[in-house]
Design an enzyme around this catalytic site. Structure first.
Site, short mmCIF file in Angstrom:
data_model
loop_
_atom_site.label_atom_id
_atom_site.label_comp_id
_atom_site.label_asym_id
_atom_site.label_seq_id
_atom_site.Cartn_x
_atom_site.Cartn_y
_atom_site.Cartn_z
N PRO A 91 0.84 -1.29 -0.16
CA PRO A 91 -0.07 0.01 -0.07
C PRO A 91 0.82 1.38 -0.09
CG PRO A 91 -0.26 -1.21 2.00
CD PRO A 91 0.71 -2.18 1.41
N GLU A 118 1.92 -7.87 8.75
CA GLU A 118 1.85 -6.54 8.94
C GLU A 118 2.86 -5.72 7.94
OE1 GLU A 118 -0.85 -5.98 10.90
OE2 GLU A 118 -0.66 -8.15 11.28
N ARG A 156 -1.44 -8.47 -20.71
CA ARG A 156 -2.20 -8.67 -21.92
C ARG A 156 -1.51 -7.20 -22.85
NH1 ARG A 156 -6.20 -5.02 -21.76
NH2 ARG A 156 -7.58 -6.31 -22.77
N ASP A 171 -9.71 0.07 -25.60
CA ASP A 171 -10.15 -0.21 -24.22
C ASP A 171 -10.23 0.90 -23.46
OD1 ASP A 171 -10.56 -2.67 -24.57
OD2 ASP A 171 -8.89 -3.65 -23.63
C1 JBB Z 1 -0.30 -6.69 2.17
C2 JBB Z 1 -1.65 -5.22 0.54
C3 JBB Z 1 2.39 -4.59 4.05
O1 JBB Z 1 4.03 -2.55 2.97
C4 JBB Z 1 3.45 -2.21 3.99
C5 JBB Z 1 2.57 -3.16 4.27
C6 JBB Z 1 1.50 -2.83 5.15
C7 JBB Z 1 0.56 -3.79 5.88
C8 JBB Z 1 0.61 -4.95 5.39
C9 JBB Z 1 1.57 -5.50 4.25
C10 JBB Z 1 1.57 -6.80 3.89
S1 JBB Z 1 0.09 -7.51 3.42
S2 JBB Z 1 0.58 -6.30 0.64
C11 JBB Z 1 -0.57 -5.46 -0.19
C12 JBB Z 1 -1.66 -5.84 1.66
O2 JBB Z 1 3.42 -1.11 4.10
#
Ligand code: JBB
Length: 242
Positions: A91, A118, A156, A171
Site C-alpha cells: 500500500p 503486517e 495483456r 479499451d
Molecule cells: C499486503 C496489501 C504491507 O508494505 C506495507 C504493508 C503494510 C501492511 C501489510 C503489508 C503486507 S500485506 S501487501 C499489499 C497488503 O506497508
C-alpha cells in the site's frame, strides 16, 4: 516476458493464470510465469518466514533472508546489462495505472514480491525491491491478489498477447474515455428494446451515436478522465446534485 512471483501462497496463482487471454499467452510462450514458494528459500527446520517486529508492536513482519535469496535465484545467470524490475506489492507504493502497465510491458523480466502479515523487513524494500506498487487505496490481506492484477494488466499489453492490437487501443483507459452502452440480440427482450440507430445500418450515424454515448458516460461517471486531457470540462452544475 518472464514474470517471477515470490509468495507464501503459490497455489493462489494456479487457476487465474490458466484462463483466457493470459492462459493462451502462456501456452504460446509469450508469457513465462514462474511462481516460487518463499518457504523454499528458508534454511530453518520449520521454514519460518515471519517473526515479531524489533521494538515490539502488533503482528508479525516478514524476514528478509528468504526474499534476498529468492530474488537472487530469480535473477539466475542473467545477461550482462539486463536488470529485472523487482516490484514489491505494498500500500506504500505508487498506484498502478494504465500508463505504468504499458511501461512494465516493455520490460523483459519482472519479479513480483508478495508480502503478508503486517509488512516486510525494511531492508527488502530498500535493497531488493527496485519499485513499490499499490493497486489502490483499500486493505487486502496480502500481495497475492495485487500481483494477479498487475500480471493481468501488464501481460495483456505484451506484444502479441492480444490477437487484435486494436482492442488494446480502444479499451477504456487506453483512450481516456469510458465505453458507452452495448447491445446484442434479441432486439426485444421482456419488452426491453435496443436503440433504433444501432439497427439502422447507417454506419456513420452508429459511430456518431457511440462517440456521443461514450462522451456522456465519461462526463457523468469519471469527469476527471476528461479534464486531465483538457478536452472536456466537468459541468458540476449539471451533474452534481448538492
Ligand atoms: C499486503 C496489501 C504491507 O508494505 C506495507 C504493508 C503494510 C501492511 C501489510 C503489508 C503486507 S500485506 S501487501 C499489499 C497488503 O506497508
Amino acid at each position: 516476458m518472464l514474470i517471477d512471483v515470490v509468495t507464501i501462497f503459490p497455489e493462489v496463482f494456479a487457476q487465474p493464470l490458466q484462463v483466457g487471454v493470459l492462459g493462451r499467452a502462456r501456452d504460446e510462450g509469450l508469457l513465462i510465469i514462474r511462481v516460487h514458494d518463499l518457504r523454499d528459500f528458508t534454511r530453518d527446520r520449520h521454514s519460518v518466514t515471519d517473526e515479531p517486529p524489533y521494538g515490539g508492536g502488533p503482528g508479525m513482519v516478514m524476514k528478509p533472508e528468504p526474499f534476498f535469496r529468492a530474488v537472487e535465484f530469480c535473477r539466475g545467470r542473467e545477461m550482462p546489462g539486463t536488470r529485472p524490475r523487482v516490484i514489491l506489492l505494498t500500500p506504500q507504493g505508487r498506484s498502478l495505472t494504465h500508463h505504468r502497465s504499458e511501461e512494465m510491458a516493455l520490460e523483459e523480466h519482472l519479479i513480483l514480491l508478495c508480502p503478508r502479515y503486517e509488512g516486510i523487513d525494511e531492508r527488502v524494500r530498500q535493497w531488493v525491491a527496485t519499485h513499490e506498487l499499490s493497486i489502490g487505496d483499500y486493505v487486502i490481506s496480502g500481495g497475492e491478489m495485487a500481483a494477479l492484477v498487475v500480471i493481468d494488466a501488464v501481460g495483456r499489453l505484451v506484444p502479441g498477447v492480444l490477437g487484435h492490437p486494436q482492442s488494446a487501443k480502444t479499451d477504456s483507459f487506453a483512450s481516456p474515455q469510458l465505453e458507452g452502452p452495448q447491445y446484442t440480440r434479441p432486439a426485444r427482450y421482456r419488452g426491453l428494446g435496443v436503440p433504433d440507430v444501432l439497427r439502422s445500418g447507417d454506419h456513420g450515424a452508429i459511430l456518431k451515436w457511440h462517440q456521443e454515448q461514450a462522451r456522456v458516460r465519461t462526463r457523468m461517471r469519471r469527469p476527471q478522465l476528461l479534464s486531465s486531457r483538457g478536452e472536456w470540462q466537468y459541468d458540476r452544475e449539471r451533474f452534481d446534485d448538492d
